[in-house]
Design an enzyme around this catalytic site. Structure first.
Site, PDB file in Angstrom:
ATOM      1  N   GLY A 156      -2.479  -0.790  -8.297  1.00 31.43           N
ATOM      2  CA  GLY A 156      -1.531  -1.461  -9.185  1.00 31.43           C
ATOM      3  C   GLY A 156      -1.823  -1.133 -10.647  1.00 31.43           C
ATOM      4  O   GLY A 156      -2.880  -0.581 -10.974  1.00 31.43           O
ATOM      5  N   ASP A 167      -1.223   5.516   5.487  1.00 30.33           N
ATOM      6  CA  ASP A 167      -2.026   4.986   4.385  1.00 30.33           C
ATOM      7  C   ASP A 167      -2.496   3.559   4.735  1.00 30.33           C
ATOM      8  O   ASP A 167      -1.685   2.722   5.151  1.00 30.33           O
ATOM      9  CB  ASP A 167      -1.140   4.970   3.128  1.00 30.33           C
ATOM     10  CG  ASP A 167      -1.893   4.599   1.869  1.00 30.33           C
ATOM     11  OD1 ASP A 167      -3.102   4.857   1.802  1.00 30.33           O
ATOM     12  OD2 ASP A 167      -1.244   4.068   0.936  1.00 30.33           O
ATOM     13  N   ASN A 196      -4.019   9.188  -4.385  1.00 29.25           N
ATOM     14  CA  ASN A 196      -2.932   8.397  -3.791  1.00 29.25           C
ATOM     15  C   ASN A 196      -2.088   7.799  -4.909  1.00 29.25           C
ATOM     16  O   ASN A 196      -2.642   7.172  -5.825  1.00 29.25           O
ATOM     17  CB  ASN A 196      -3.514   7.246  -2.961  1.00 29.25           C
ATOM     18  CG  ASN A 196      -3.916   7.694  -1.582  1.00 29.25           C
ATOM     19  OD1 ASN A 196      -4.173   8.878  -1.358  1.00 29.25           O
ATOM     20  ND2 ASN A 196      -3.973   6.758  -0.651  1.00 29.25           N
TER      21      ASN A 196
HETATM   22  P1  13P Z   1      -1.360   2.669  -6.865  1.00 30.84           P
HETATM   23  O1  13P Z   1      -0.459   1.643  -6.231  1.00 30.84           O
HETATM   24  O2  13P Z   1      -2.229   2.093  -7.918  1.00 30.84           O
HETATM   25  O3  13P Z   1      -0.560   3.862  -7.281  1.00 30.84           O
HETATM   26  O4  13P Z   1      -2.335   3.153  -5.689  1.00 30.84           O
HETATM   27  C1  13P Z   1      -1.798   3.866  -4.621  1.00 30.84           C
HETATM   28  C2  13P Z   1      -2.680   3.853  -3.432  1.00 30.84           C
HETATM   29  O5  13P Z   1      -3.880   3.778  -3.520  1.00 30.84           O
HETATM   30  C3  13P Z   1      -2.042   3.944  -2.115  1.00 30.84           C
HETATM   31  O6  13P Z   1      -2.973   3.931  -1.079  1.00 30.84           O
HETATM   32 ZN    ZN Z   2      -4.721   2.784  -1.600  1.00 30.26          ZN
END
Ligand code: 13P
Ligand code: ZN
Length: 285
Positions: free
Chosen positions: A183, A83, A232
């Site tokens: 977030g 990621d 995600n």
């Molecule tokens: P959040 O932290 O808002 O759940 O987003 C996750 C994300 O995009 C990881 O790549």
């Molecule tokens: Zn992300």
């Protein structure tokens, strides 16, 4: 069993559901993700960031996920994905470790530089049978800016540019910005559904939504209908787990660390279950 992320997401795109790509940081979150997917017969992606490489060791965390997927969930398709790889070197390191799906995030670069590095990564990755996600537009992070005054237009994916980006880079999946942000905090009052529809109509690869783990099920449904094939999810799992740990730690007599961590894992599982049900991927393994 380990699965090809591109195939998982192409199936989701055609079937009009979304696969959850859940971030792991350790054994507890990995078991929470894979055990829940198994209970719900859902295909799933376990994703790992460079920060977690630094925390756990890249090879250690990759092998942990791989072993759990292969030995404890042989009947469930599990993708392992890097990621937000932020440089060519970081993505190359993940490929050397064994990742068969990687994200290169050049979204903070000017368009030509994003294209240049993404293209170089795709060439290397495809020659090794590895799939690549890239981001166009930009999904902002909590705390990096005055979110109240954010000029969303500057961040969102331009549908025409998306067509050109996919063509120029030959990526396998695209992360889009439609008013989503990493977030938990106030985002754009409403996602730009129309923009998403335009992108989905003109780009024929699966679209991924980051930073939406605080979205309610109504919004989730709306964007799946308009072409999102993967979500995600990071913050929601971390907050759930921390909540479970906090509760378990109120007992001053507990001496079994497994019971404390186990409570965190249970809380994380509940959140993952809610997400998989909302994404519509239960029963699709
Ligand atoms: P959040 O932290 O808002 O759940 O987003 C996750 C994300 O995009 C990881 O790549
Ligand atoms: Zn992300």
């Amino acid at each position: 069993m380990l699965a090809d992320v591109k195939i998982l997401l192409e199936k989701a795109r055609l079937g009009k559901y979304a696969v959850g790509a859940f971030n792991t940081v350790n054994l507890e979150t990995t078991r929470a993700i894979i055990d829940t997917a198994k209970e719900l017969s859902a295909p799933v992606i376990v994703e790992i960031t460079e920060r977690t490489f630094d925390y756990a060791g890249g090879r250690a965390i990759f092998q942990l996920v791989k072993n759990i997927a292969e030995f404890y969930a042989p009947e469930i398709p599990v993708g392992i994905h890097l990621d937000h790889g932020k440089s060519f070197e970081a993505v190359e390191r993940a490929m050397d470790i064994g990742f068969t799906s990687v994200m290169y995030d050049g979204s903070r670069k000017v368009y030509v530089d994003n294209v240049m590095t993404t293209k170089k990564i795709v060439e290397t990755a495809h020659s090794r049978g590895i799939v690549v996600q890239a981001e166009l537009g930009n999904v902002p992070y909590l705390g990096e800016m005055q979110m109240e005054n954010i000029e969303w237009e500057k961040y969102m994916t331009d549908p025409d540019q998306a067509v050109q980006f996919v063509k120029e880079t030959d990526i396998d999946t695209l992360a889009v910005a439609i008013g989503n942000a990493h977030g938990f905090f106030r985002e754009r009052s409403s996602p730009d559904y129309e923009r998403l529809e335009r992108i989905a109509k003109s780009v024929s690869i699966p679209l991924v939504l980051h930073g939406a783990s605080d979205w309610n099920n109504g919004r989730v449904k709306e964007v799946i209908e308009r072409g999102i094939s993967c979500f995600n999810v990071d913050t929601a799992i971390q907050l759930a787990m921390i909540g479970g740990l906090r509760e378990a730690l109120t007992s001053e007599t507990e001496t079994d660390l497994r019971k404390v961590l186990g409570r965190g894992r249970e809380y994380a599982k509940n959140t993952i279950k809610e997400k998989i049900l909302a994404f519509g991927s239960a029963g699709k393994a």
